[in-house]
Design an enzyme around this catalytic site. Structure first.
Site, PDB file in Angstrom:
ATOM      1  N   LYS A   1     -26.185 -17.467  -8.771  1.00 46.53           N
ATOM      2  CA  LYS A   1     -24.776 -17.607  -8.442  1.00 46.53           C
ATOM      3  C   LYS A   1     -24.560 -18.580  -7.273  1.00 46.53           C
ATOM      4  O   LYS A   1     -25.342 -18.499  -6.257  1.00 46.53           O
ATOM      5  CB  LYS A   1     -24.014 -16.249  -8.009  1.00 46.53           C
ATOM      6  CG  LYS A   1     -22.771 -16.395  -7.516  1.00 46.53           C
ATOM      7  CD  LYS A   1     -22.097 -15.233  -7.231  1.00 46.53           C
ATOM      8  CE  LYS A   1     -20.702 -15.333  -6.391  1.00 46.53           C
ATOM      9  NZ  LYS A   1     -20.034 -13.949  -5.914  1.00 46.53           N
TER      10      LYS A   1
ATOM     11  N   ASP B   1     -22.628  -7.979  -3.557  1.00 55.10           N
ATOM     12  CA  ASP B   1     -23.236  -9.344  -2.911  1.00 55.10           C
ATOM     13  C   ASP B   1     -23.949  -9.226  -1.676  1.00 55.10           C
ATOM     14  O   ASP B   1     -22.988  -8.983  -0.709  1.00 55.10           O
ATOM     15  CB  ASP B   1     -22.362 -10.551  -3.276  1.00 55.10           C
ATOM     16  CG  ASP B   1     -21.852 -10.817  -4.608  1.00 55.10           C
ATOM     17  OD1 ASP B   1     -21.965 -10.035  -5.432  1.00 55.10           O
ATOM     18  OD2 ASP B   1     -21.440 -11.879  -4.771  1.00 55.10           O
TER      19      ASP B   1
ATOM     20  N   LYS C   1     -28.137 -15.363  -5.060  1.00 55.75           N
ATOM     21  CA  LYS C   1     -26.950 -16.413  -4.603  1.00 55.75           C
ATOM     22  C   LYS C   1     -27.028 -17.093  -3.546  1.00 55.75           C
ATOM     23  O   LYS C   1     -27.814 -16.725  -2.694  1.00 55.75           O
ATOM     24  CB  LYS C   1     -25.804 -15.225  -4.375  1.00 55.75           C
ATOM     25  CG  LYS C   1     -24.467 -15.885  -3.954  1.00 55.75           C
ATOM     26  CD  LYS C   1     -23.353 -14.728  -3.787  1.00 55.75           C
ATOM     27  CE  LYS C   1     -22.202 -15.229  -3.186  1.00 55.75           C
ATOM     28  NZ  LYS C   1     -21.228 -14.113  -2.913  1.00 55.75           N
TER      29      LYS C   1
END
Length: 239
Positions: A203, A90, A173
């Protein structure tokens, strides 16, 4: 949608990224992840490799939490993470570049990490991710791009998602959970999902502390949730 506890857990990245977390904290976190039946754990790079992950997908972060890191440093950090066993990275965009509107630089920053992860995965003999958001479930390595949506305008959210997709990322995300502007919102998730369609995962992460908030993010289009208070949220379903 209304999910059972098991169905919700299967969409959760059980997250521990507090800078003061000790090896004992990480061990307890992994044990709780197994007990809760979550899909993945997300831990700091220093906690890698995770020897006792079992069937859990291991995720970590890159350029975290500011994103204001040279691209080559992010790429090296991401490659090391894959070598240390992470299957999801991430990464945080350089939010300053987003605010400058320097979109080519934003895309290059993401592409550097995507390429580094792909190369490290190939070196490790992992299967190719092939643009599949859920490729980590079969052992491939994927990249999620944290855009810090609460700090962006709608137009910036859309373009950041477009650039992440163009660079080959697998997910977008919402947030690190550390930015003062805030975390995930249903509005941002909906906008992100509208932008990437079903080609990328979305996400939602940052400030999701109740079952109602988790449900709202899923209804808005999130395919994954980053949660630190997973046990409390899942317990609400059983009540």
């Amino acid at each position: 949608m209304t999910l059972t506890a098991a169905q919700l857990a299967a969409r959760v990245d059980h997250t521990l990224l507090k800078p003061e977390s000790s090896s004992r904290d990480f061990a307890a976190h992994i044990a709780s992840a197994r007990e809760l039946g979550v899909l993945a754990i997300c831990v700091s790079p220093s906690a890698l490799p995770v020897a006792d992950a079992g069937e859990l997908i291991v995720a970590t972060v890159c350029g975290f939490p500011s994103g204001a890191v040279k691209g080559e440093v992010k790429a090296a950090e991401a490659a090391r993470a894959v070598g240390d066993g992470a299957r999801e990275v991430d990464m945080v965009v350089n939010v300053g570049l987003v605010k400058d509107g320097d979109w080519d630089a934003v895309e290059a920053d993401v592409r550097g990490v995507v390429d580094a992860v792909a190369a490290a995965a190939e070196d490790a003999g992992l299967p190719a991710a092939a643009g599949d958001p859920e490729a980590a479930a079969r052992g491939a390595a994927v990249v999620k791009v944290i855009i810090e949506s609460a700090a962006l305008t709608d137009e910036e959210i859309v373009e950041a998602c477009r650039r992440a997709e163009a660079a080959g990322a697998h997910y977008v995300k919402t947030s690190t959970g550390f930015h003062p502007s805030g975390g995930a919102s249903a509005h941002a998730v909906r906008l992100m999902r509208e932008t990437v369609g079903d080609r990328l995962g979305v996400k939602a992460s940052g400030g999701i502390r109740t079952l109602a908030a988790a449900q709202e993010m899923l209804d808005a289009g999130a395919s994954r949730l980053g949660l630190s208070g997973t046990a409390a949220i899942l317990a609400e379903i059983a009540e």
